[in-house]
Design a protein around this motif. Structure first.
Motif, short mmCIF file in Angstrom:
data_model
loop_
_atom_site.label_atom_id
_atom_site.label_comp_id
_atom_site.label_asym_id
_atom_site.label_seq_id
_atom_site.Cartn_x
_atom_site.Cartn_y
_atom_site.Cartn_z
N GLU A 149 -8.94 -4.72 3.81
CA GLU A 149 -8.43 -3.54 3.10
C GLU A 149 -8.89 -2.27 3.80
O GLU A 149 -8.17 -1.26 3.83
N ILE A 176 1.98 2.01 -3.38
CA ILE A 176 0.93 2.65 -4.18
C ILE A 176 0.90 4.15 -3.91
O ILE A 176 0.84 4.98 -4.82
N LEU A 219 0.82 -1.20 0.00
CA LEU A 219 0.00 0.00 0.00
C LEU A 219 0.86 1.26 0.00
O LEU A 219 0.54 2.24 -0.64
N ASP A 259 -7.16 -0.24 -5.35
CA ASP A 259 -5.94 0.42 -4.91
C ASP A 259 -6.15 1.92 -4.75
O ASP A 259 -5.54 2.55 -3.88
N ILE A 311 -3.51 2.56 -11.27
CA ILE A 311 -4.04 1.74 -10.19
C ILE A 311 -5.51 1.43 -10.41
O ILE A 311 -6.23 2.16 -11.10
#
Length: 341
Positions: free
Chosen positions: A191, A64, A61, A155, A151
């Motif tokens: 998530e 990202i 993460l 994401d 993404i």
């Protein structure tokens, strides 16, 4: 039905934080605290596997969030759309955004926003995060500096959550509403935990609120920066027990539409509709020292009065009022008794 070992460990990740801290301490060469409880080797192995999974997820993460390909684009803000998962409610004070916008006008945009290609419109983009900077550039009519990332929807929403986790100005209900939008998008609870840095118990509390209070009512109330989780849960519980109150709440919000009520006041008005015993506080009234210097303000309802201080002189005034309360109570009793004789 009991949870699987991994889910149980992940759900109670806060209990494993000492394990992570111990690893960090070892890397730095500092001694870690002595263990206080012995547990089975199987549990320890499962815990390490869960920690490794969480570390891998965290690193994924973070990558990202930090992605950008190393190049900064200058884009026309009119070619950019907001994220499909908004994470902020409108500010109460438009002046705060004006100050922010003027700082960008005078000093330039120092931090790029992050965008992705629009999934269904060629030559357009969507904001991943940096909505206020994008809005400021659009209103100023200047290009916006941006990093482009590739993404997915999943994401994108998780990256927004991670970026938001470091911000202190998001209110509890804004975070809960963002969790609701992730839920609606089919984002898995794991998530959501990672995106908002919360545990399963906190997500359960958020769900109890946004499943009881429709989104249009939350948005109608607004950010409510002084209203925390307990009072939102109180409102949710009241609406669940009095479902016919939803229409009354919507009518009350409609009455306030266009008025200059702050979001905290709108919340209080709504709560007073479903709980009539909770009277809303009046508009704040200034308190000055007789020389033109404002020392604070007070707000009152039939059963409550709140005094707030302004500046160092106001703080002294609050202390003085506190010291005088016993004498005021005695004076009130004497006057009341004399008026009755």
């Amino acid at each position: 039905m009991s949870k699987s070992p991994r889910k149980s460990i992940v759900a109670n990740f806060g209990l494993l934080s000492a394990e992570l801290e111990s690893d960090q301490a070892s890397a730095l060469g500092t001694p870690s605290p002595a263990p206080v409880t012995r547990v089975g080797a199987g549990v320890i192995g499962a815990a390490h596997r869960a920690i490794d999974d969480i570390r891998a997820e965290r690193d994924r993460l973070r990558a990202i969030v930090e992605a950008g390909g190393g190049s900064i684009l200058e884009l026309d803000p009119d070619t950019i759309d907001p994220s499909p998962y908004p994470d902020r409610l409108p500010d109460d004070d438009a002046g705060e955004f004006e100050v922010f916008k003027r700082s960008i006008e005078s000093e330039g945009q120092k931090i790029p926003i992050q965008v992705r290609r629009h999934p269904s419109s060629a030559d357009r983009y969507q904001v991943v995060y940096g909505h206020r900077r994008w809005r400021a550039a659009r209103e100023l009519g200047t290009p916006v500096r941006a990093l482009q990332v590739d993404i997915s929807d999943l994401d994108l929403v998780v990256a927004q959550g991670i970026e938001n986790a470091s911000r202190q100005d998001l209110t509890w209900i804004e975070r809960a509403l963002f969790a609701s939008r992730m839920d609606d998008a089919g984002i898995k609870p794991r998530e959501i935990y990672a995106a908002l840095s919360i545990e399963d118990a906190e997500l359960a509390r958020m769900r109890s609120v946004y499943r009881a209070i429709p989104a249009d009512i939350i948005e109608g109330i607004g950010r409510a920066p002084k209203v925390g989780r307990p009072r939102w849960m109180e409102l949710a519980k009241s609406l669940l027990s009095e479902r016919e109150a939803l229409e009354a709440v919507r009518l009350e919000l409609a009455k306030m539409n266009g008025a200059t009520h702050a979001s905290d006041q709108r919340f209080q008005r709504v709560l007073s509709v479903v709980k009539p015993g909770v009277a809303p506080l009046a508009e704040p009234m200034p308190i000055s020292n007789g020389l033109g210097t404002r020392v604070g303000a007070y707000r009152r309802s039939p059963k409550e009065m709140r005094i707030s201080a302004e500046g160092a002189l106001g703080t002294e005034f609050i202390r003085y009022v506190e010291e005088q309360l016993p004498a005021l109570a005695e004076q009130f009793t004497r006057q009341r008794n004399s008026s009755e004789t």
